[in-house]
Design a protein around this motif. Structure first.
Motif, PDB file in Angstrom:
ATOM      1  N   GLN A   1       0.810  -1.212   0.000  1.00 51.82           N
ATOM      2  CA  GLN A   1       0.000   0.000   0.000  1.00 51.82           C
ATOM      3  C   GLN A   1       0.851   1.273   0.000  1.00 51.82           C
ATOM      4  O   GLN A   1       0.364   2.352  -0.369  1.00 51.82           O
ATOM      5  N   ASP A   2       2.120   1.155   0.405  1.00 49.96           N
ATOM      6  CA  ASP A   2       2.996   2.332   0.457  1.00 49.96           C
ATOM      7  C   ASP A   2       4.027   2.369  -0.661  1.00 49.96           C
ATOM      8  O   ASP A   2       4.886   3.252  -0.681  1.00 49.96           O
ATOM      9  N   GLN A   3       3.967   1.413  -1.582  1.00 50.69           N
ATOM     10  CA  GLN A   3       4.904   1.402  -2.694  1.00 50.69           C
ATOM     11  C   GLN A   3       4.815   2.712  -3.483  1.00 50.69           C
ATOM     12  O   GLN A   3       3.734   3.168  -3.835  1.00 50.69           O
ATOM     13  N   GLY A   4       5.972   3.314  -3.744  1.00 50.09           N
ATOM     14  CA  GLY A   4       6.018   4.542  -4.531  1.00 50.09           C
ATOM     15  C   GLY A   4       5.827   5.812  -3.737  1.00 50.09           C
ATOM     16  O   GLY A   4       5.984   6.910  -4.274  1.00 50.09           O
ATOM     17  N   LYS A   5       5.501   5.690  -2.453  1.00 47.90           N
ATOM     18  CA  LYS A   5       5.271   6.873  -1.630  1.00 47.90           C
ATOM     19  C   LYS A   5       6.576   7.354  -0.992  1.00 47.90           C
ATOM     20  O   LYS A   5       7.474   6.568  -0.712  1.00 47.90           O
ATOM     21  N   VAL A   6       6.648   8.656  -0.758  1.00 47.98           N
ATOM     22  CA  VAL A   6       7.737   9.222   0.032  1.00 47.98           C
ATOM     23  C   VAL A   6       7.582   8.745   1.473  1.00 47.98           C
ATOM     24  O   VAL A   6       6.461   8.611   1.985  1.00 47.98           O
ATOM     25  N   CYS A   7       8.699   8.455   2.127  1.00 48.47           N
ATOM     26  CA  CYS A   7       8.686   8.067   3.538  1.00 48.47           C
ATOM     27  C   CYS A   7       8.832   9.319   4.393  1.00 48.47           C
ATOM     28  O   CYS A   7       9.742  10.123   4.185  1.00 48.47           O
ATOM     29  N   VAL A   8       7.943   9.507   5.351  1.00 45.45           N
ATOM     30  CA  VAL A   8       8.048  10.647   6.258  1.00 45.45           C
ATOM     31  C   VAL A   8       8.168  10.144   7.690  1.00 45.45           C
ATOM     32  O   VAL A   8       7.373   9.328   8.150  1.00 45.45           O
TER      33      VAL A   8
END
Length: 287
Positions: free
Chosen positions: A113-120
């Protein structure tokens, strides 16, 4: 990183106001501003880190010792040192993601679900909440914490608009809670705060690097591409290794009219679309 981490809401607490800032704050040599472009109008102060202020810690009464044992940012002589992430062994895959060696970094593989998202990476105390050992009549949570065989009640206030902020952050980013406080305090507080399961991973004091008297959040140990990693924190000392990845936030204690988190939502909405966070932050930063 928590600037005082459980500094008190009212006068007369164990920690006087003069001591409410972290003993290991970084010195600030420049001040500029971030300014959102296009439809965004919100701007805030961005601090550029110059160096770490070294301060010795005088002998403190027992109340301060308990305080220091549980929460971060005060000097500790025997802080646990986790094994470093072997970044020199990490390779970049064709898709730009970091190829991790299992067991070497702080974060697990990115979930589908978090693939491709920036990590914060998001701080807890004085960023999302403020906590106190002294009773607070309007506390949102009261968390029992055992310290040296004695149970203490910790009174927790939620920062205004934190629920809306976390909900939106969970939609836009891979979210990681990273606090220098002990898990025995921070974990139950996060259970109550994170109603929608925004944080995929929680990191506590043992995941920090103890550097010159401070607990530092070393982003290079996460196992994520630094060009796709941000940190939101109220204390510059916590991101002393990676100031170029930081979105600073003003420390919060008890101002019920605070709108900092609400104002940050459009900023993060823009950053979530950036191919590279350095480029995105440079676009928002004005000289």
């Amino acid at each position: 990183m928590e600037s005082s981490l459980i500094t008190q809401v009212q006068k007369g607490d164990a920690v006087p106001p003069a001591k409410q800032e972290c003993n290991c704050r970084s010195s600030l040599s420049q001040r500029g501003s971030f300014r959102a472009t296009g439809p965004l109008s919100y701007c805030w102060v961005y601090s550029v880190i110059a160096g770490l202020v070294k301060k010795s810690s005088p002998t403190k009464p027992r109340s301060r010792s308990i305080f220091k044992a549980l929460f971060c940012c005060l000097r500790a002589q025997n802080a646990p040192q986790p094994p470093p992430c072997q970044d020199h062994l990490l390779q970049t895959e064709e898709n730009g993601l970091v190829a991790k060696i299992p067991g070497t970094c702080l974060l697990p593989e990115v979930t589908p679900q978090d693939q491709g998202k920036v990590c914060v990476v998001i701080d807890l105390d004085e960023t999302l909440v403020h906590s106190s050992f002294k009773p607070i009549s309007n506390a949102d949570f009261i968390v029992p914490v055992e310290i040296e065989g004695t149970t203490h009640q910790v009174y927790v206030l939620k920062r205004p608009h934190v629920d809306e902020f976390l909900r939106r952050m969970g939609e836009l980013f891979e979210c990681v809670l990273f606090t220098a406080s002990l898990a025995k305090y921070a974990d139950p507080v996060t259970d109550l705060l994170d109603k929608h399961g925004v944080f995929q991973v929680r990191l506590f004091r043992e995941s920090c690097v103890f550097h010159q008297g401070c607990y530092v959040k070393d982003l290079s140990r996460l196992g994520r591409d630094l060009g796709r990693t941000l940190i939101l924190d109220n204390s510059p000392a916590s991101y002393i290794f990676h100031p170029e990845n930081a979105v600073p936030v003003v420390s919060w204690f008890d101002d019920l009219d605070d709108t900092e988190l609400l104002n940050l939502i459009p900023v993060f909405e823009e950053l979530s679309q950036a191919e590279n966070v350095y480029t995105g932050l440079a676009h928002l930063r004005t000289p």
